[in-house]
Design a protein around this motif. Structure first.
Motif, PDB file in Angstrom:
ATOM      1  N   PHE A 103      33.288 -51.933 -24.440  1.00  0.00           N
ATOM      2  CA  PHE A 103      32.294 -50.859 -24.998  1.00  0.00           C
ATOM      3  C   PHE A 103      30.953 -50.824 -24.786  1.00  0.00           C
ATOM      4  O   PHE A 103      30.384 -51.490 -24.527  1.00  0.00           O
ATOM      5  N   ASN A 104      30.554 -49.420 -24.874  1.00  0.00           N
ATOM      6  CA  ASN A 104      29.182 -49.287 -24.695  1.00  0.00           C
ATOM      7  C   ASN A 104      28.479 -49.505 -25.903  1.00  0.00           C
ATOM      8  O   ASN A 104      28.594 -48.470 -27.015  1.00  0.00           O
ATOM      9  N   THR A 105      28.025 -50.463 -26.320  1.00  0.00           N
ATOM     10  CA  THR A 105      27.319 -50.992 -27.646  1.00  0.00           C
ATOM     11  C   THR A 105      26.098 -50.032 -27.896  1.00  0.00           C
ATOM     12  O   THR A 105      25.512 -49.795 -29.079  1.00  0.00           O
ATOM     13  N   ASP A 106      25.375 -49.250 -27.077  1.00  0.00           N
ATOM     14  CA  ASP A 106      24.254 -48.518 -26.984  1.00  0.00           C
ATOM     15  C   ASP A 106      24.670 -47.112 -27.591  1.00  0.00           C
ATOM     16  O   ASP A 106      24.010 -46.315 -28.320  1.00  0.00           O
ATOM     17  N   LYS A 107      25.899 -46.769 -27.293  1.00  0.00           N
ATOM     18  CA  LYS A 107      26.098 -45.415 -27.327  1.00  0.00           C
ATOM     19  C   LYS A 107      28.044 -45.468 -27.653  1.00  0.00           C
ATOM     20  O   LYS A 107      28.661 -44.874 -26.960  1.00  0.00           O
ATOM     21  N   LYS A 108      28.183 -45.885 -28.918  1.00  0.00           N
ATOM     22  CA  LYS A 108      29.603 -45.910 -29.343  1.00  0.00           C
ATOM     23  C   LYS A 108      29.921 -44.591 -29.949  1.00  0.00           C
ATOM     24  O   LYS A 108      29.151 -43.679 -30.189  1.00  0.00           O
ATOM     25  N   ASN A 109      31.148 -44.373 -29.836  1.00  0.00           N
ATOM     26  CA  ASN A 109      31.970 -43.057 -30.540  1.00  0.00           C
ATOM     27  C   ASN A 109      32.572 -43.441 -31.718  1.00  0.00           C
ATOM     28  O   ASN A 109      32.877 -44.582 -32.041  1.00  0.00           O
ATOM     29  N   ALA A 110      33.051 -42.532 -32.206  1.00  0.00           N
ATOM     30  CA  ALA A 110      33.954 -42.539 -33.715  1.00  0.00           C
ATOM     31  C   ALA A 110      35.101 -43.570 -33.540  1.00  0.00           C
ATOM     32  O   ALA A 110      35.111 -44.434 -34.496  1.00  0.00           O
ATOM     33  N   THR A 111      35.370 -43.395 -32.390  1.00  0.00           N
ATOM     34  CA  THR A 111      37.089 -44.041 -32.234  1.00  0.00           C
ATOM     35  C   THR A 111      36.477 -45.730 -32.021  1.00  0.00           C
ATOM     36  O   THR A 111      36.997 -46.436 -32.392  1.00  0.00           O
ATOM     37  N   ALA A 112      35.554 -45.714 -31.191  1.00  0.00           N
ATOM     38  CA  ALA A 112      35.008 -47.059 -30.867  1.00  0.00           C
ATOM     39  C   ALA A 112      34.542 -47.813 -32.192  1.00  0.00           C
ATOM     40  O   ALA A 112      35.054 -48.965 -32.474  1.00  0.00           O
ATOM     41  N   ASP A 113      33.840 -47.232 -33.043  1.00  0.00           N
ATOM     42  CA  ASP A 113      33.396 -47.748 -34.204  1.00  0.00           C
ATOM     43  C   ASP A 113      34.639 -48.062 -35.092  1.00  0.00           C
ATOM     44  O   ASP A 113      34.254 -49.170 -35.592  1.00  0.00           O
ATOM     45  N   GLU A 114      35.524 -47.390 -35.163  1.00  0.00           N
ATOM     46  CA  GLU A 114      36.582 -47.524 -36.168  1.00  0.00           C
ATOM     47  C   GLU A 114      37.253 -48.735 -35.675  1.00  0.00           C
ATOM     48  O   GLU A 114      37.759 -49.751 -36.322  1.00  0.00           O
ATOM     49  N   VAL A 115      37.561 -48.775 -34.333  1.00  0.00           N
ATOM     50  CA  VAL A 115      38.341 -50.004 -33.624  1.00  0.00           C
ATOM     51  C   VAL A 115      37.603 -51.218 -33.997  1.00  0.00           C
ATOM     52  O   VAL A 115      38.269 -52.222 -34.394  1.00  0.00           O
ATOM     53  N   ILE A 116      36.165 -51.354 -33.595  1.00  0.00           N
ATOM     54  CA  ILE A 116      35.509 -52.392 -33.519  1.00  0.00           C
ATOM     55  C   ILE A 116      35.457 -52.895 -34.930  1.00  0.00           C
ATOM     56  O   ILE A 116      35.545 -54.123 -35.343  1.00  0.00           O
ATOM     57  N   LYS A 117      35.299 -52.062 -35.962  1.00  0.00           N
ATOM     58  CA  LYS A 117      35.037 -52.431 -37.487  1.00  0.00           C
ATOM     59  C   LYS A 117      36.293 -53.197 -37.793  1.00  0.00           C
ATOM     60  O   LYS A 117      36.490 -53.914 -38.534  1.00  0.00           O
ATOM     61  N   SER A 118      37.396 -52.472 -37.430  1.00  0.00           N
ATOM     62  CA  SER A 118      38.752 -52.982 -37.922  1.00  0.00           C
ATOM     63  C   SER A 118      38.944 -54.501 -37.320  1.00  0.00           C
ATOM     64  O   SER A 118      39.479 -55.192 -37.980  1.00  0.00           O
ATOM     65  N   VAL A 119      38.810 -54.523 -36.027  1.00  0.00           N
ATOM     66  CA  VAL A 119      39.010 -55.969 -35.437  1.00  0.00           C
ATOM     67  C   VAL A 119      37.920 -56.807 -36.026  1.00  0.00           C
ATOM     68  O   VAL A 119      38.557 -58.166 -36.368  1.00  0.00           O
ATOM     69  N   LYS A 120      36.884 -56.536 -36.320  1.00  0.00           N
ATOM     70  CA  LYS A 120      35.902 -57.317 -36.948  1.00  0.00           C
ATOM     71  C   LYS A 120      36.428 -57.896 -38.363  1.00  0.00           C
ATOM     72  O   LYS A 120      36.267 -59.081 -38.614  1.00  0.00           O
ATOM     73  N   ASN A 121      36.831 -56.845 -39.098  1.00  0.00           N
ATOM     74  CA  ASN A 121      37.294 -57.257 -40.534  1.00  0.00           C
ATOM     75  C   ASN A 121      38.660 -57.893 -40.573  1.00  0.00           C
ATOM     76  O   ASN A 121      38.745 -58.634 -41.284  1.00  0.00           O
TER      77      ASN A 121
END
Length: 177
Positions: A103-121
């Motif tokens: 993932f581009n952590t400097d320039k995430k998109n809505a899909t990446a934000d949702e996937v990352i948040k879900s995997v973290k939680n």
């Protein structure tokens, strides 16, 4: 009739997502020089190729085989909001599948934000109406891995397969903390 078409479309999407059919087989870049011999994460660049070469240094994945056969499939990484993604189909230590995404952590998109948040939680993510997928993030949050080995018995923590997965997960998570 609409239900049949919807069911067929869902089956096709599951097939595409789980097998990486959108991607073409390719060979990964090969580590060179001192990097090829090192098993220290800091000796590898903090990028997708660096992570792949680092995992290859332990024999967890085989980005290029001796006979030049394709050993991974490029995934349709945009489905999870990533910039890159590969599913390794030939490992040197085990016949599990390992998918890695960057993932581009400097320039995430809505899909990446949702996937990352879900995997973290929750340790899983879900796209569309497809089944949940177990995944984990590296400690720096830049990489995601999906490790699949149907032979692992979660109750047998002493099995070789269980220990190998834990070893791979540890190395993956620690890459460029």
């Amino acid at each position: 009739m609409k239900k049949i078409i919807a069911a067929l479309a869902a089956a096709l999407m599951i097939s595409v997502f789980t097998t990486g059919c959108f991607g073409m087989g390719q060979k990964a870049a090969v580590a060179t020089g001192d990097e090829a011999l090192s098993q220290e994460a800091t000796d590898y660049e903090n990028n997708f190729e660096g992570l792949c070469n680092y995992l290859a240094s332990f024999g967890y994945i085989n980005p290029v085989s001796d006979n030049e056969d394709v050993t991974y499939v490029s995934m349709d990484y945009e489905l999870v909001g990533a910039d890159k993604g590969r599913k390794f189909t030939e490992q040197t230590k085990k016949k599990a599948t390992i998918e890695i995404y960057e993932f581009n952590t400097d320039k995430k998109n809505a899909t990446a934000d949702e996937v990352i948040k879900s995997v973290k939680n929750d340790g899983v993510f879900k796209i569309y109406d497809l089944p949940e997928v177990k995944a984990l993030l590296s400690d720096n949050g830049k990489y995601m891995m999906i490790y699949t080995d149907k032979s692992i018995n979660e109750e047998n923590t002493e099995s070789d397969e269980y220990k190998l997965r834990d070893e791979i997960v540890t190395k993956f998570k620690e890459f460029h903390k």
